[in-house]
Each structure stands twice: as structure tokens, then as C-alpha cells.
Design an enzyme around this catalytic site. Structure first.
Site, PDB file in Angstrom:
ATOM      1  N   SER A 127      38.339  31.125  22.768  1.00  0.00           N
ATOM      2  CA  SER A 127      39.731  31.118  22.322  1.00  0.00           C
ATOM      3  C   SER A 127      40.018  29.852  21.531  1.00  0.00           C
ATOM      4  CB  SER A 127      40.620  31.149  23.567  1.00  0.00           C
ATOM      5  OG  SER A 127      41.920  30.719  23.266  1.00  0.00           O
ATOM      6  N   TYR A 151      42.875  26.893  31.107  1.00  0.00           N
ATOM      7  CA  TYR A 151      42.232  28.033  30.446  1.00  0.00           C
ATOM      8  C   TYR A 151      41.350  27.557  29.299  1.00  0.00           C
ATOM      9  CZ  TYR A 151      42.012  32.203  27.404  1.00  0.00           C
ATOM     10  OH  TYR A 151      41.604  33.231  26.595  1.00  0.00           O
ATOM     11  N   LYS A 155      37.269  27.812  28.984  1.00  0.00           N
ATOM     12  CA  LYS A 155      36.607  28.458  27.837  1.00  0.00           C
ATOM     13  C   LYS A 155      35.645  27.472  27.158  1.00  0.00           C
ATOM     14  CE  LYS A 155      38.264  32.696  27.662  1.00  0.00           C
ATOM     15  NZ  LYS A 155      37.335  33.839  27.902  1.00  0.00           N
TER      16      LYS A 155
END
Lengths: 329, 329
Positions: A127, A151, A155
Site C-alpha cells: 500500500s 498498517y 505492510k
């Protein structure tokens, strides 16, 4: 050719499954089997000559990855994740699924390869959340990863492991950093980024949508169709050209909300634009300010990844893929 | 002020311990206790008015971190690591100590903070191995992390977690990427980078040293004294100025082997230089080609980190700190 899709019940997972079934082959080989797994029941699908297996799994359970990998899929699409907002609210769950779950998959592949030669293509959806403000106007291929969410951290770690395990010949990884997917089909949701889709999707079917930010707000987009294209290309490309740098910013379209609205006007007229109701929201405005606005995705483009070049095109793709090719009368 | 040093038996750990004892205080507070832990028995040291504890531990054992953290040190120096070569040869050991061991420490701090307010300063020694060739001539503060070793991967992950845990207020982290330490005291070792120290240290005491690369080879250096200075400054600095970007390239000196040799000539004469025997080694030459050569460490310098500005200075520091201030007659 056996394929495993982890996170198959999500929007991109379902579209990827359909594309694979429609094609019947991947990387020039006939598809024999597709295993669809997710924390939620994947949709039932049928396909002539392809065995479809479906399973509800929790990848944070260490026994799951060895089982999935024991069937030795040739290509693995790892789309599963606890999304940004939830990983921020639930620290343990985010790390358990996004970091440990991913690492269990990599380690299960390593263990399988120690039994007998095995080095599957592993497509990891990362992402643009691996980047954190302040940004340059255009984020280049060599800009550093300083995520500002758990998050994004998870990632970025998945990417680093993907590179190292690839370098060691354990798996053949390609990490793709997806732009914000627009127009997301379905109903409006509560994601802070949801309005980028809502302000197009709802007016196209004659319904009102709320715009919480100024028209000058700029963001980075690609259609669901482009996202599926990225995944398929990542599964098929020659990874020799990647060397040890396995993670790529996907191409996309940088556009302001004003540019989105003008594209809507060209495709669906003033009547559609009139359905956008401006309700400025200071919190969403501030969040969007902190997101990446534009990328120079030269490397991915030179490797054959393709995205849309106008919002008119993004809107027409939505009309084709979700509305049967024409606007409702 | 209670201090925990993990990796206290190593060269930098011992010098850091001595510096702390000599000062008696850190960040303006009297030191009451220093706990020295390592996989090897830390050297016995004594200090007036400071309680010294020593312990042999395996940080890959999940029960170790909660015990170390239960004594609630105010400052933690985490210097322990499986080095590059060993982490490359022993995949499991490298990941167990460098990644899991580090994460256990972070998570033990989180668990301790959930019992009662606790947010220690955590100084994490990272490495320029988080970068991987190809490089720009000078690596800037925003260059991306693409390690080409498992060690570099594990350090980059330790950095990402340090940032995220700091952002969440679990700990107050500073990650410092050390240059190659030169002149390393002690005996020549088998590290591929060892010759950078050997070709100065051995001739200074009248002994021969082997140079396996060309004099044009360029690398990035700081003295052991500078490294201890980085650690102390990282423990004392105001971290508000770091924001969410907690990991820093330390300043250093970029020099060619030829420049090292000319400095040796100025400090110790032609006789010392004559003790360097050239034995080109293709494998070492190729490895060194792949290492970072130069950095623009503006950010760390603006935050008060200081290194040497000439190899003459680096050599004189070695003479002062290791040879009692003068060359052997």
C-alpha cells in the site's frame, strides 16, 4: 497451474477470481485449481475445467499457512489484511494478521521448499501507506518508507521480508503498492477515503453524495480493473528484471477532486454533478492532507504495469464493469 | 536513572559502560543502576555509588525480555545482534535474535506500560546495511531501504517497529545507523570489513597488515569514541525534534583506502605505511564495491550528532584510547 488467493472474499479478490476464470490460464499455463480463502466465506463460483476450493481461515493461526502451502500452489496472491483504521484501533489484531500472518505464509513456503524444490510466485499487495508525510510533490521510486500508521508499518515489514525471502530463493516475490481504488463498487462505506468513490458512483445512478473536502484536494487513484491488471502482471512478469528490489509503486492517476467532478460532468452531465453535496469535514480534510498525492511510478511502468490516464476513463470503466455499459435512464 | 545495556559484552558495549560509569550521570540524572546483559559474560566492572548487575541471556527466549523490562530501566541501549555474516549463514538464528529478540523487547515494554505508566528511552543500534546497492554517490536522509542481507532486513524491520511503537507512545525510540567502526581495537578478525581497521591498527604497533582491495576503494567510517558519543546523545536528546522519523543515518567520514594510508603516513611515518602488504582479493573487492561509500547525514548533524572530520583524527583517537597516548617506540 495451481493458484491460491488469500483475501479472496474482498472486492479485488472477487474481481481477480473472475478474471482468472475468464482467462482459464495464467503465465501461459492452463489453470487447474484455484483455492479461495478469506476470513469471510468467499463467494461460490463455478468454472469449466477448473477445480475451485473455498475455505474460511484465520491466517493469524500458525497452523493455517502450512496447510494452505502443503498443496504447493504455483502462484499465491496475498490480498488479506486488517485495514488501516482497524489496525490502528486494534494493535494486537493488526500485528497478528498483517505481520505474523504474512510471515507464517513466507515461513510455510520455506518449510515446504525444504521438503522438495518449491519456489512459488508470491504477489503481495502492499500500500502507499508505507509512505508518511511530509512528502515531495511527486513520490519517486527511491523515496524512503516512513509509515505513520501501524498498517503501513506492517505492510513495509511484509515488503522487506518478501525481498529477503526472494533474494534467498525461498519464494519469487513481487510487492505491489496499490493506489486508492476508485470507483469502488458497492455501497458507501465509512472509510475516510470513501468519498473519492462516492462522489462519482452515487451521482452516476441518480443519488446524492457528500463531499467532505475542498475541490483542490489531490489524491492517487486507479480503477478496480487496473488493480486486477497489476495483480495478473505481477504474477506473470519476468522477475529477473526486478533484481533484489521487489517492491513497486504501482502507476496511477493523480487528480484533484475538482478534476474528478469535471470528468463526471463530461461523462454524465450537470445533473449528476448537482447531486454532490458539499459538507466540509475538518477531520477528513486533515487526514487527506497527510496522504500521498502523486507518484513518479517510472519503474513499474517500465516493467509493464499500466493504469488509467484520465478520470473519464476511470468513470467509463465503472459504467462498463458495474452498470452494464450504460447509465440508468 | 536506571540503565539497561543489551549487548554489553561487545566492544561498543564495554566502551559505553565505561563512559557511563566515568560520567556518573545521563541526561542530567545520577545513574543508580546499570544492568549489563549479553549472550556472553559481560566484563566485571566496578563503580562508586552505581549498582552494576551482569547477566548472560538469550534474547531470542521470549521469557527474557519481560524479566529485563520488569526492573523498568529508564534508558535501554539495544546493541545486541547476530552480525551480518552469521545472519546470512544461519537464517533461523538471525531472524530469532535480530527480529524476534528485538520485538520481544518492544512488546515487553508495551506490557509493562499497561501495568503502570512507562515509556523508556530506547536506543536501537541499526546499521548502514539497511541500504543496498545501487546507491547514489552520497546517500541522503530520504533514500529508501533495500537491504541485500538478512541482517540489513532485520535491522530495517527493527527500525520500522521502533518508529511505530514510538508513534503510539509505547517507547521513546531513537534508531541510529552506525558507520563502520574504525579503528576497531583488538586482534584482526575475519569480518570482510576488518581490513579497514587492520591496515591502521597493526602498522601503528609495528606489525604487518594485509590490504585486499585497491586504494581507490571508498567507505564510511567513525571511531569507537564517536559511536559511544552517538549512543549517549541518542539517550539524552530531545526526541520531540524527531517527530515520527525516528531512524537516523549517523554522521561519519567518507574516505578512500588511499586517504587512510596517507593519514597513517602523516601520523606514524613511511615505516608504518611500509607494513601494509597488498594482496588483492577479488571476493572482498566485490563485496566492498556493494557497500555504501558516502552519506549526507545532514539531519543527524542538525540534531547534534558529531563524528570525526579526518582520518588523522581517527588514528589519534586510537592512539589516545588504546595505546596510552603514544606510539610504541
Amino acid at each position: 497451474m495451481k493458484i491460491l488467493i488469500i483475501g479472496a472474499a474482498g472486492m479485488v479478490g472477487r474481481k481477480l477470481t473472475s478474471a482468472l476464470i475468464a482467462s482459464g490460464s495464467l503465465a501461459g499455463k492452463d489453470i487447474e485449481r484455484i483455492e479461495l480463502v478469506d476470513a469471510f466465506e468467499p463467494e461460490a463460483v463455478t468454472a469449466d475445467g477448473i477445480e475451485i476450493a473455498r475455505k474460511v481461515v484465520d491466517i493469524a493461526d500458525p497452523s493455517v499457512a502450512p496447510d494452505l502451502i502443503s498443496r504447493r500452489p504455483d502462484v499465491i496472491f496475498h490480498l488479506a489484511a486488517i485495514v488501516s483504521g482497524e489496525a490502528e484501533l486494534d494493535f494486537d489484531k493488526g500485528y497478528a494478521i498483517n505481520l505474523d500472518g504474512t510471515r507464517y505464509l513466507y515461513d510455510a513456503i520455506r518449510a515446504e521448499g525444504q521438503k522438495a524444490d518449491y519456489c512459488p510466485r508470491f504477489v503481495f499487495t502492499s500500500s502507499i501507506a508505507v509512505f508518511g508525510a511530509p512528502f515531495p510533490d511527486k513520490i519517486g521510486d527511491e523515496f524512503f518508507q516512513t509509515p505513520r500508521t501501524s498498517y503501513g508499518t506492517q505492510k513495509a515489514i511484509g515488503e522487506l521480508l518478501l525481498s529477503d525471502y526472494s533474494r534467498r530463493g525461498i519464494l519469487d516475490g513481487v510487492g505491489i503498492r496499490l493506489p486508492t481504488i476508485c470507483i469502488r463498487p458497492g455501497k458507501p462505506n465509512k472509510a475516510a477515503s470513501g468519498f473519492f468513490s462516492n462522489i462519482l458512483r452515487e451521482p452516476l445512478i441518480g443519488q446524492e453524495a457528500v463531499l467532505p473536502v475542498d475541490e483542490t484536494a489531490r489524491h492517487w487513484h486507479a480503477s478496480p480493473r487496473a488493480a486486477v491488471g497489476f495483480l495478473l502482471h505481477a504474477a506473470e512478469m519476468d522477475t529477473a528484471s526486478l533484481g533484489t528490489r521487489r517492491n513497486l509503486n504501482m502507476p496511477g492517476l493523480s487528480a484533484t477532486v475538482g478534476e474528478q467532478i469535471e470528468a463526471l460532468r463530461r461523462v454524465a452531465g450537470d445533473k449528476a454533478v448537482a447531486l454532490i453535496r458539499k459538507e466540509p469535514d475538518a477531520m477528513i480534510t486533515e487526514m487527506v492532507e497527510g496522504w500521498a498525492k502523486d507518484f513518479d511510478a517510472s519503474r513499474a511502468m517500465s516493467l509493464g504495469f499500466k493504469a488509467e490516464s484520465s478520470f473519464d476513463e476511470i468513470i467509463r470503466i465503472h459504467i462498463d464493469d458495474e452498470l452494464g455499459g450504460e447509465l440508468p435512464k
